[in-house]
Design a protein around this motif. Structure first.
Motif, short mmCIF file in Angstrom:
data_model
loop_
_atom_site.label_atom_id
_atom_site.label_comp_id
_atom_site.label_asym_id
_atom_site.label_seq_id
_atom_site.Cartn_x
_atom_site.Cartn_y
_atom_site.Cartn_z
N ASP A 94 -6.06 6.81 27.91
CA ASP A 94 -4.88 6.49 28.73
C ASP A 94 -5.42 5.31 29.52
N HIS A 143 -0.68 12.55 35.26
CA HIS A 143 0.16 11.83 34.39
C HIS A 143 1.38 13.05 34.15
N ARG A 200 3.00 7.00 34.48
CA ARG A 200 3.01 7.10 33.23
C ARG A 200 2.14 6.23 32.58
#
Length: 327
Positions: free
Chosen positions: A125, A143, A238
């Motif tokens: 991520d 997230h 996000r």
């Protein structure tokens, strides 16, 4: 030196690269199918920062490390091997054997010879470069609201913007709390976007974010450019998803237009003998989804091995006759 002549080489039906939920589930299914299987685990799962995982029936609230530890024990209980290490390369074996073979080369010099390969190496991520973000990631910078929304329900929540998906993410987070603020982080919102946010009571802060405000090892708010701290108990973001797909790409696996490696419903890639499952090919896969994909891939791989076993047996003239058996 070839794998056959290397004292550190081993031979398997399937080598699974990646020891997360997808890889361990696949290994469990394959070991129970009496296949010789090895899992090569680099020991860096994506969900390591999270204290608990959720949405996995029967394991809701379990620490991710506990699930993986139990999975490794289950695989070993059926004779599967779990090897600590990192794979450097996967190379199709050349030779006259009627079977399909690959050499899986580890960074420490070990080589595994295998008939099939399942790659479940996950993703990383990439989160915004905001001071405090990396320290709070997986704790109160979150997230997935499906994974963590219940735990922060009805609290003051934030959504860190600056990406095209931020508006939809804020609308989603709104399901868990009536007090949600979108920090646009300097991005310009359209009139329609503002109307949609206001219609559901989602606050909007347009100033750029300077840092996450931390006190006593917990998030207390979001500091913006003016110096004001907007109190928040948790913030959602996000991230950009970057797959660990180097091995798949080097093998020549076909990709979608978005660059992600393409697989069929069983995880099969365009390269015969190579499967992939979990976040390495599916950015949306949660733990339970990844486990399901690993199971589906394992069944498909075992079926593929059976087909090859039949073809090899026929080409060899079949097994010798047994006494009392009519041919």
């Amino acid at each position: 030196m070839t794998p056959e002549g290397n004292a550190t080489s081993h031979e398997y039906d399937v080598v699974v690269i990646g020891g997360g939920a997808a890889g361990l589930t696949a290994a469990l299914v394959l070991a129970r199918a009496r296949r010789r299987v090895a899992v090569v685990d680099a020991g860096a799962p994506r969900n390591a920062p999270a204290a608990h995982m959720h949405g996995f029936l029967g394991s809701d609230g379990m620490p991710p490390a506990d699930l993986l530890s139990a999975g490794r024990s289950e695989v070993a209980g059926y004779g599967g091997h779990v090897l600590q290490g990192r794979v450097d390369d996967v190379v199709p074996a050349r030779g006259s054997s009627p079977r399909l073979w690959f050499h899986v080369r580890l960074e420490d010099g070990r080589t595994l010879r295998t008939r099939r390969v399942l790659i479940t190496t996950g993703l990383r991520d990439e989160i915004p470069d905001v001071p405090g973000a990396h320290e709070r990631w997986g704790r109160d910078l979150l997230h997935c609201p499906y994974c963590h929304g219940w735990e922060v329900r009805d609290q003051p929540l934030g959504v860190l913007g600056g990406t095209p998906e931020a508006i939809a993410h804020a609308q989603l987070v709104r399901e868990w709390s009536a007090d949600v603020v979108l920090f646009s982080n300097g991005a310009i919102l359209t009139v329609d976007e503002r109307e949609q946010l206001v219609a559901r009571g989602i606050g909007i802060v347009d100033e750029p974010v300077t840092r996450l405000s931390i006190e006593d090892d917990r998030l207390v708010g979001v500091e913006i450019e003016s110096g004001r701290v907007v109190p928040r108990a948790a913030v959602f973001v996000r991230p950009d998803f970057v797959p660990h797909d180097d091995l798949l790409l080097r093998l020549g696996c076909a990709t979608h237009d978005n660059g992600w490696v393409a697989v069929d419903v069983t995880g099969g890639t365009s390269v015969p003998g190579i499967w992939a499952a979990g976040n390495a090919v599916n950015p949306r896969a949660q733990v339970v989804t990844a486990a399901g994909e690993g199971s589906a891939a394992a069944i498909a791989i075992n079926n593929d091995l059976v087909v090859e076993d039949v073809a090899v047996a026929i080409s060899a003239g079949g097994p010798p006759a047994r006494p009392g058996v009519v041919g």
